[in-house]
Design a protein around this motif. Structure first.
Motif, PDB file in Angstrom:
ATOM      1  N   VAL A   1       0.818  -1.215   0.000  1.00  0.00           N
ATOM      2  CA  VAL A   1       0.000   0.000   0.000  1.00  0.00           C
ATOM      3  C   VAL A   1       0.855   1.271   0.000  1.00  0.00           C
ATOM      4  N   ASP A   2       0.380   2.263  -0.759  1.00  0.00           N
ATOM      5  CA  ASP A   2       0.924   3.615  -0.714  1.00  0.00           C
ATOM      6  C   ASP A   2       0.013   4.418   0.212  1.00  0.00           C
TER       7      ASP A   2
ATOM      8  N   GLU B   1      -5.322   7.278  -1.489  1.00  0.00           N
ATOM      9  CA  GLU B   1      -6.575   6.760  -0.933  1.00  0.00           C
ATOM     10  C   GLU B   1      -6.554   5.238  -0.839  1.00  0.00           C
ATOM     11  N   HIS B   2      -7.049   4.731   0.278  1.00  0.00           N
ATOM     12  CA  HIS B   2      -7.215   3.293   0.463  1.00  0.00           C
ATOM     13  C   HIS B   2      -8.441   3.085   1.331  1.00  0.00           C
ATOM     14  N   GLN B   3      -9.179   1.994   1.103  1.00  0.00           N
ATOM     15  CA  GLN B   3     -10.424   1.812   1.840  1.00  0.00           C
ATOM     16  C   GLN B   3     -10.770   0.350   2.028  1.00  0.00           C
TER      17      GLN B   3
ATOM     18  N   GLY C   1     -11.222  -7.397   2.940  1.00  0.00           N
ATOM     19  CA  GLY C   1     -11.096  -6.848   1.603  1.00  0.00           C
ATOM     20  C   GLY C   1     -10.645  -5.398   1.643  1.00  0.00           C
ATOM     21  N   MET C   2      -9.666  -5.064   0.812  1.00  0.00           N
ATOM     22  CA  MET C   2      -9.146  -3.702   0.739  1.00  0.00           C
ATOM     23  C   MET C   2      -8.984  -3.278  -0.714  1.00  0.00           C
ATOM     24  N   LYS C   3      -9.265  -1.997  -0.967  1.00  0.00           N
ATOM     25  CA  LYS C   3      -8.959  -1.373  -2.261  1.00  0.00           C
ATOM     26  C   LYS C   3      -7.929  -0.288  -1.996  1.00  0.00           C
ATOM     27  N   PHE C   4      -6.821  -0.295  -2.760  1.00  0.00           N
ATOM     28  CA  PHE C   4      -5.739   0.619  -2.417  1.00  0.00           C
ATOM     29  C   PHE C   4      -4.832   0.866  -3.620  1.00  0.00           C
ATOM     30  N   SER C   5      -4.091   1.959  -3.552  1.00  0.00           N
ATOM     31  CA  SER C   5      -3.064   2.240  -4.548  1.00  0.00           C
ATOM     32  C   SER C   5      -1.758   1.609  -4.090  1.00  0.00           C
ATOM     33  N   ARG C   6      -1.090   1.001  -5.020  1.00  0.00           N
ATOM     34  CA  ARG C   6       0.170   0.329  -4.712  1.00  0.00           C
ATOM     35  C   ARG C   6       1.328   1.319  -4.792  1.00  0.00           C
ATOM     36  N   ARG C   7       2.344   1.113  -3.959  1.00  0.00           N
ATOM     37  CA  ARG C   7       3.567   1.897  -4.108  1.00  0.00           C
ATOM     38  C   ARG C   7       4.112   1.700  -5.520  1.00  0.00           C
TER      39      ARG C   7
ATOM     40  N   ASN D   1       0.380   3.496 -13.623  1.00  0.00           N
ATOM     41  CA  ASN D   1      -0.322   3.422 -12.333  1.00  0.00           C
ATOM     42  C   ASN D   1      -0.933   2.047 -12.137  1.00  0.00           C
ATOM     43  N   HIS D   2      -1.083   1.659 -10.891  1.00  0.00           N
ATOM     44  CA  HIS D   2      -1.739   0.396 -10.590  1.00  0.00           C
ATOM     45  C   HIS D   2      -2.467   0.512  -9.259  1.00  0.00           C
TER      46      HIS D   2
END
Length: 204
Positions: free
Chosen positions: A122-123, A127-129, A145-151, A163-164
């Motif tokens: 996670v970055d 935003e992450h949720q 369960g998580m939704k997040f932006s990766r480093r 981006n991912h």
């Protein structure tokens, strides 16, 4: 016997390093994907405006981030205008026989594994949720369960997507990972695409 041999082949393919010259045919990859779905009682429905990428056109599902980690996707999709691609990986406990014919098995705590994967990738500056508990229970019988932006990864998976964003879902038996790849111009749309497509893979 055929099923046992196929199980061993699937394990070797996705849980070991396989040299590029040993890659199976596209048909074999499709059979492996079907086997994974059937074994875990999952169904897959292709999202609208998406199609499957042939494995030979996406580095056979291998994403080498050059950070000591390689990720092997078992199924890869791309949308009709090539603005977003999705890598999918399913991990689960399995049983096989060693060279002596003795039964061997994994016993991974997939919920804890998913939490560890999230913490590693996670970055926190973005935003992450948490995913909704009712959504998790209804579609995957999942507890996490998580939704997040990766480093940021220095090496793109395919094309030039910079981006991912990831979704990881887990219960005690299984972990599902979706990685969404896209460029900056798609930033404002990616969450909507994720929310409308993650149920493409769900329990039967």
């Amino acid at each position: 016997m055929k099923k046992a041999l196929f199980s061993i082949f699937m394990i070797l393919l996705y849980f070991s390093n396989v040299r590029s010259q040993e890659r199976p045919t596209e048909e074999k990859y499709r059979k492996i994907w079907s086997y994974i779905l059937d074994t875990n009682k999952l169904e897959f429905n292709m999202p609208k405006n998406f199609s499957t990428i042939m494995m030979k056109d996406c580095n056979y599902g291998i994403w080498d981030c050059k950070n000591g980690r390689k990720y092997a996707f078992q199924h890869v999709l791309i949308n009709s205008d090539s603005t977003i691609a999705v890598g999918i990986r399913i991990d689960f406990n399995y049983t096989w026989a060693n060279s002596k014919g003795e039964p061997m098995s994994t016993n991974v705590n997939w919920i804890q594994n998913a939490k560890d994967l999230y913490n590693f990738r996670v970055d926190l500056k973005k935003e992450h949720q948490d995913l909704d508990n009712q959504l998790l229970k209804r579609h995957w019988n999942a507890a996490y369960g998580m939704k997040f932006s990766r480093r940021r990864c220095d090496t793109p998976f395919i094309k030039d997507y910079s981006n991912h964003k990831s979704v990881v879902i887990a219960n005690k038996d299984i972990q599902i990972l979706f990685d969404y790849f896209y460029n900056n111009e798609f930033n404002s749309k990616v969450d909507g695409v994720i929310d409308s497509t993650i149920t493409m893979l769900r329990k039967k």
